[in-house]
Design a protein around this motif. Structure first.
Motif, short mmCIF file in Angstrom:
data_model
loop_
_atom_site.label_atom_id
_atom_site.label_comp_id
_atom_site.label_asym_id
_atom_site.label_seq_id
_atom_site.Cartn_x
_atom_site.Cartn_y
_atom_site.Cartn_z
N VAL A 162 1.16 -1.25 0.29
CA VAL A 162 -0.09 -0.05 -0.34
C VAL A 162 0.57 1.41 -0.45
O VAL A 162 2.23 0.94 0.77
CB VAL A 162 -1.26 0.17 1.37
N TYR A 163 0.68 2.02 -1.06
CA TYR A 163 0.97 2.88 -1.15
C TYR A 163 1.42 4.73 0.37
O TYR A 163 0.18 4.42 1.27
CB TYR A 163 1.06 4.30 -1.87
N PRO A 164 2.30 4.51 1.18
CA PRO A 164 2.08 5.10 2.37
C PRO A 164 1.22 6.79 2.19
O PRO A 164 1.52 7.07 1.17
CB PRO A 164 4.58 5.66 2.29
N GLY A 165 0.90 6.55 3.19
CA GLY A 165 -0.50 7.51 3.15
C GLY A 165 -1.46 7.18 3.04
O GLY A 165 -2.70 7.76 3.07
N ALA A 166 -1.69 6.48 2.31
CA ALA A 166 -3.54 6.21 0.84
C ALA A 166 -3.99 5.63 1.94
O ALA A 166 -5.04 5.92 2.37
CB ALA A 166 -3.24 5.18 0.59
N LEU A 167 -3.59 4.76 3.31
CA LEU A 167 -4.81 4.43 4.75
C LEU A 167 -5.40 5.52 5.78
O LEU A 167 -6.16 5.75 5.94
CB LEU A 167 -4.34 3.02 5.21
N ALA A 168 -4.31 6.22 6.13
CA ALA A 168 -4.51 7.00 6.54
C ALA A 168 -5.62 8.40 5.94
O ALA A 168 -6.13 8.61 6.67
CB ALA A 168 -3.09 8.13 7.20
N LEU A 169 -4.86 8.23 4.74
CA LEU A 169 -6.44 9.03 3.55
C LEU A 169 -7.66 8.78 3.58
O LEU A 169 -9.15 9.32 4.08
CB LEU A 169 -5.83 9.53 2.15
N LEU A 170 -8.04 7.55 3.80
CA LEU A 170 -9.10 6.61 3.72
C LEU A 170 -9.48 7.12 4.82
O LEU A 170 -11.12 7.42 5.09
CB LEU A 170 -8.68 5.42 3.66
N GLU A 171 -9.15 7.26 6.37
CA GLU A 171 -10.03 7.06 7.56
C GLU A 171 -10.34 8.93 7.66
O GLU A 171 -11.07 8.50 8.13
CB GLU A 171 -8.90 6.77 8.51
N GLU A 172 -9.75 8.88 6.81
CA GLU A 172 -9.28 11.14 6.77
C GLU A 172 -10.75 11.49 6.39
O GLU A 172 -11.98 12.34 6.47
CB GLU A 172 -8.08 11.52 6.85
N LEU A 173 -10.97 10.82 5.29
CA LEU A 173 -12.35 10.74 3.83
C LEU A 173 -13.18 10.47 4.56
O LEU A 173 -14.04 10.45 4.42
CB LEU A 173 -11.52 10.56 2.37
N ARG A 174 -13.08 8.89 5.63
CA ARG A 174 -14.53 8.55 6.08
C ARG A 174 -14.76 9.27 7.22
O ARG A 174 -16.14 9.60 7.71
CB ARG A 174 -14.06 7.26 6.36
N ALA A 175 -14.12 9.67 8.00
CA ALA A 175 -13.97 10.28 9.15
C ALA A 175 -14.49 12.03 9.47
O ALA A 175 -15.51 12.53 9.59
CB ALA A 175 -12.73 10.90 10.53
N ALA A 176 -14.40 12.57 7.82
CA ALA A 176 -15.16 14.07 7.32
C ALA A 176 -16.59 13.05 6.70
O ALA A 176 -17.44 14.56 6.88
CB ALA A 176 -14.41 14.79 6.89
#
Length: 217
Positions: free
Chosen positions: A88-102
């Motif tokens: 997984v590209y670095p930061g990809a999972l964190a981006l998914l989590e941030e978008l879902r939280a938003a």
């Protein structure tokens, strides 16, 4: 942070996962087993993005019957462990989590066959972070990227006009344009920046983290 779109759709190979090691290895092995010449690495990289059957016929000159056999051999190798030859590209999972939280609705829209895409997403923790996976038919002769995008938006109950597609090749951009969704290029993947910023593209990001300004405010 507030989302700029109601739904964000991600391509898989070259957008969420750095998948070329396993894909290219399996393509090489399938061509060798068919007794066909193996193209140079730069040519093989064109397999990333479009449906596999299309790539065998377009980039390797295989007949439809040979391409069917190539897909069969590829899948045998890929399912046997090739799909794990990626990351997984670095930061990809964190981006998914941030978008879902938003409050964004999230989906994966990939030309990879749905069952294999699900196996990859489940193994690498992507599936649990999205709301829907829109994948190809098992013979990879589906209706194209626009159809995958439309199917994802229908499942998410979001108008296509309120969705954005994130992808790394012209097939993702053209699919988004055909479906009526916005598009942002993943320039860290396998396509060129030129093809990702053509047409009605909103631009291109050099990493998953650099996608944030296109998606959140």
């Amino acid at each position: 942070m507030r989302p700029l779109y109601d739904a964000v759709l991600f391509d898989l190979d070259g957008t969420l996962t750095k998948s070329h090691p396993g894909i290219l290895h399996c393509v090489e092995l399938s061509l060798q087993e068919l007794g066909k010449p193996v193209p140079p690495q730069e040519e093989l990289r064109r397999f990333i993005g479009p449906p596999l059957w299309f790539s065998y016929t377009r980039f390797c000159g295989l007949s439809p019957e040979e391409a069917d056999k190539g897909v069969e051999l590829y899948r045998r190798r890929y399912k046997g462990g090739g799909y794990l030859e990626c990351s997984v590209y670095p930061g990809a999972l964190a981006l998914l989590e941030e978008l879902r939280a938003a409050g964004c609705r999230l989906a994966v829209a990939t030309a990879k066959p749905a069952k294999m895409a699900r196996a990859v997403c489940e193994h690498f923790g992507i599936l649990e972070r999205v709301d829907f996976l829109s994948g190809n038919r098992e013979d990879e002769k589906g209706e194209g990227k626009a159809w995958l995008i439309e199917a994802a938006c229908k499942a998410l109950e979001v108008p296509v006009s309120r969705a954005v597609m994130i992808g790394d090749t012209k097939y993702d951009r053209e699919g988004a344009e055909g479906a009526g969704a916005a598009f942002v290029g993943a320039a860290y993947g396998y396509g060129s920046r030129e093809e990702l910023t053509a047409g009605r593209s909103l631009g291109a990001a050099g990493s998953p983290r650099e996608l944030r300004p296109f998606l959140l405010r």
